[in-house]
Scaffold this motif. Structure first.
Motif: not given
Length: 332
Positions: A157-164, A275-295
């Motif tokens: 579970q990602a537990l999406l919340v709104r906060g800092d 702590l008490t948080f408001d529920s967050g919204q669905q986050l955008a998927p993370a971009p595919a990772e690039t191997p370290e040192g490659e551009l």
């Protein structure tokens, strides 16, 4: 106010037979005392503001050359070094990072005193924030041969919340760092529990447990006060400013939460952040990772304009993007 400077207070009322009765009271001393208190309060508030402004300014001024020291040290670590030189450079990096942590504490303290520490409100994954802290702190635990454990009710579970998220990580980073610092044998455990409230919010409890030296009962009431450590030997043995837990408490207060501690000397401590948080919204998927040192193809060979007015900071700031394959133009 009388011509001679005395302050007279009068109360008038009429009697049933229509006569006027006046009561006069000399309140000169009370007024002077009240005025002296107001002036003392104003002077204290002014002194606090000046101190906070000075601390903030000095923290920034100190961080600029310190960032250069850490940056150049990082570049030095990437050059050919013999074993002894690498050891010395590593010790320099550790000392520099410790100094930077102290400066960050002072900067946060000055912001809190000035009422200028603001909280960001964004959607984020609380589970990911906890994982981030664990990932950063695991090498410290491993260096002391400590077990690092994470307890989640539902790891998927990602537990999406709104906060800092930065401030949540800061509080947890400090608590986990303390747990590792004060534990020589055993384990440090981070637990994340949550439940839905009737108002539709998410009530969260973050718990950090350790099997360390523990805290004496008489020290617990002052543990979250500024510049305070459990006993006089703590600073000598473990270092630190005595500000970390105070800053944690004030950040948690800003977020509308609560922090508490239970501890047994010689057995360990348990810190809980509620702590008490408001529920967050669905986050955008993370971009595919690039191997370290490659551009990524779209950015390889990109030209970057770097503006840096501090001569000492220019070499590391220029070198890092150049190593990644970018062309750099540097201006002061």
């Amino acid at each position: 106010t009388m011509p001679d400077g005395r302050v007279i207070e009068s109360i008038d009322w009429r009697t049933p037979d229509g006569k006027l009765v006046s009561l006069f009271r000399d309140v000169t001393q009370e007024r002077r005392a009240s005025q002296a208190l107001e002036e003392a309060r104003d002077a204290a508030e002014s002194a606090t503001r000046i101190k906070s402004q000075f601390l903030a300014a000095m923290s920034h001024e100190i961080r600029t050359p310190l960032n250069a020291v850490l940056g150049m040290n990082g570049l030095l670590q990437d050059t050919p070094l013999n074993e002894l030189q690498r050891k010395y450079v590593g010790l320099m990096a550790t000392a520099g990072e410790s100094l930077l942590a102290i400066i960050n504490d002072i900067l946060d303290l000055s912001r809190l005193e000035a009422g200028k520490l603001s909280l960001e409100v964004v959607d984020f994954s609380l589970t990911s924030a906890v994982h981030d802290v664990i990932s950063m702190m695991e090498p410290r635990a491993q260096a002391k041969s400590l077990d690092m454990q994470l307890e989640l009710a539902d790891p998927s579970q990602a537990l999406l919340v709104r906060g800092d998220p930065a401030r949540v990580r800061q509080v947890l980073f400090n608590l986990v760092g303390n747990a590792i610092k004060f534990t020589d044998h055993g384990r440090v455990t981070v637990a994340l529990e949550h439940r839905q409230t009737e108002a539709g919010q998410l009530a969260v409890v973050l718990t950090v447990r350790d099997t360390g030296v523990g805290i004496a009962p008489e020290a617990l009431p002052r543990l979250f006060q500024r510049f305070n450590q459990a006993d006089d030997s703590t600073a000598r043995r473990f270092g630190g400013t005595g500000l970390g837990l105070s800053i944690c408490r004030e950040i948690v207060d800003l977020m509308g939460g609560h922090i508490e501690v239970d501890s047994t000397p010689g057995q360990g401590s348990v810190f809980r952040v509620m702590l008490t948080f408001d529920s967050g919204q669905q986050l955008a998927p993370a971009p595919a990772e690039t191997p370290e040192g490659e551009l990524l193809p779209a950015t390889a060979g990109l030209r970057i304009l770097v503006a840096e007015d501090n001569n000492v900071n220019q070499p590391p700031i220029r070198t890092l993007p150049e190593r990644a394959g970018y062309y750099v133009d540097l201006v002061a």
